[in-house]
Design an enzyme around this catalytic site. Structure first.
Site, PDB file in Angstrom:
ATOM      1  N   HIS A  24     107.499  21.411  50.114  1.00  0.00           N
ATOM      2  CA  HIS A  24     106.303  22.254  50.196  1.00  0.00           C
ATOM      3  C   HIS A  24     106.658  23.687  50.595  1.00  0.00           C
ATOM      4  O   HIS A  24     107.752  23.975  51.101  1.00  0.00           O
ATOM      5  CB  HIS A  24     105.305  21.668  51.196  1.00  0.00           C
ATOM      6  CG  HIS A  24     105.810  21.653  52.609  1.00  0.00           C
ATOM      7  ND1 HIS A  24     105.872  22.780  53.403  1.00  0.00           N
ATOM      8  CD2 HIS A  24     106.292  20.635  53.375  1.00  0.00           C
ATOM      9  CE1 HIS A  24     106.357  22.474  54.584  1.00  0.00           C
ATOM     10  NE2 HIS A  24     106.625  21.175  54.604  1.00  0.00           N
ATOM     11  N   GLU A  99     106.241  13.115  56.026  1.00  0.00           N
ATOM     12  CA  GLU A  99     107.382  13.634  56.782  1.00  0.00           C
ATOM     13  C   GLU A  99     107.780  12.702  57.925  1.00  0.00           C
ATOM     14  O   GLU A  99     106.988  11.866  58.388  1.00  0.00           O
ATOM     15  CB  GLU A  99     107.049  15.032  57.311  1.00  0.00           C
ATOM     16  CG  GLU A  99     108.159  15.732  58.096  1.00  0.00           C
ATOM     17  CD  GLU A  99     109.456  15.955  57.324  1.00  0.00           C
ATOM     18  OE1 GLU A  99     110.061  14.957  56.892  1.00  0.00           O
ATOM     19  OE2 GLU A  99     109.877  17.125  57.195  1.00  0.00           O
TER      20      GLU A  99
END
Length: 234
Positions: A24, A99
């Site tokens: 990202h 994550e």
């Protein structure tokens, strides 16, 4: 679907697809160095531009794009925003590539964690569970935009647990790769680096040696029967 075929003797054998990893774009915490695991913060304006630029680079590398059902994103907002801004909004959520759960380190810099713990803490060497349980709790972070986001400091997960999740993610997409589809995963630096270690079949701690910058992509593939890194941090 990938059109290339393996060898010239059997044109019916389809070459395996490639596994494309996209990190990202920038967030305020990626700039401040605060551990950003499960806290759901958005991209910055710079991060949004980075995501759009990443999409341009990916379209150059993959002009035929990715087939429906072959694009996946982490459930976290920064990854979903990146996928959409890069031009791959037709993604499916893949929870296994959320994550790494930093637990007691979440929302804190390495220096802050080390000062609170009394030793030079390292996430790869020590993991979140080595930290003082007194760091656990829930609080609210006010971002520079004024948005307030909840932060949870729990026990977290060790690198082996994160690696197990990425093996599940690989198993999830392997049937697509095996029939020649290229597959895109949009997620986060640490979990994508750990996933790469599991693609290669090596210890997950190897991932600390792989640098992956915001809104950069990597390509994993197969070469002569081995799982390999084809491109990195592009």
């Amino acid at each position: 679907m990938t059109e290339n075929h393996v060898g010239s003797k059997d044109a019916s054998v389809v070459a395996p697809g490639r596994l494309v990893l996209l990190r990202h774009g920038q967030t305020v915490w990626s700039e401040s160095g605060q551990h950003t695991g499960r806290t759901d913060i958005p991209l910055t304006d710079t991060g949004r531009l980075q995501a759009e630029s990443a999409g341009e680079r990916l379209r150059s590398a993959f002009p035929n794009g990715f087939d429906p059902g072959c694009m996946f994103a982490s459930p976290l907002r920064r990854a979903r925003q990146t996928a959409a801004l890069a031009g791959y909004g037709d993604y499916r959520i893949l929870p296994e590539i959320a994550e790494w759960d930093y637990g007691r380190a979440e929302g804190r810099t390495r220096q802050q964690v080390s000062e609170a713990s009394g030793f030079a803490w390292d996430v790869w060497r020590d993991g979140p569970r080595s930290l003082n349980p007194g760091l656990e709790g829930d609080w609210i972070e006010t971002l520079p935009s004024g948005e307030q986001v909840p932060v949870h400091n729990g026990p977290g997960e060790d690198v082996e647990e994160a690696a197990a999740r990425t093996r599940d993610a690989i198993e999830r997409v392997l049937p697509l790769l095996n029939v020649g589809h290229d597959v895109l995963l949009v997620a986060h630096a640490h979990i994508l680096r750990i996933l790469t270690s599991q693609w290669l079949g090596v210890d997950p701690h190897f991932a600390r040696l792989l640098r992956l910058d915001t809104a950069h992509y990597c390509i994993l593939s197969q070469y002569k029967g081995d799982n390999v890194i084809e491109r990195w941090n592009c």
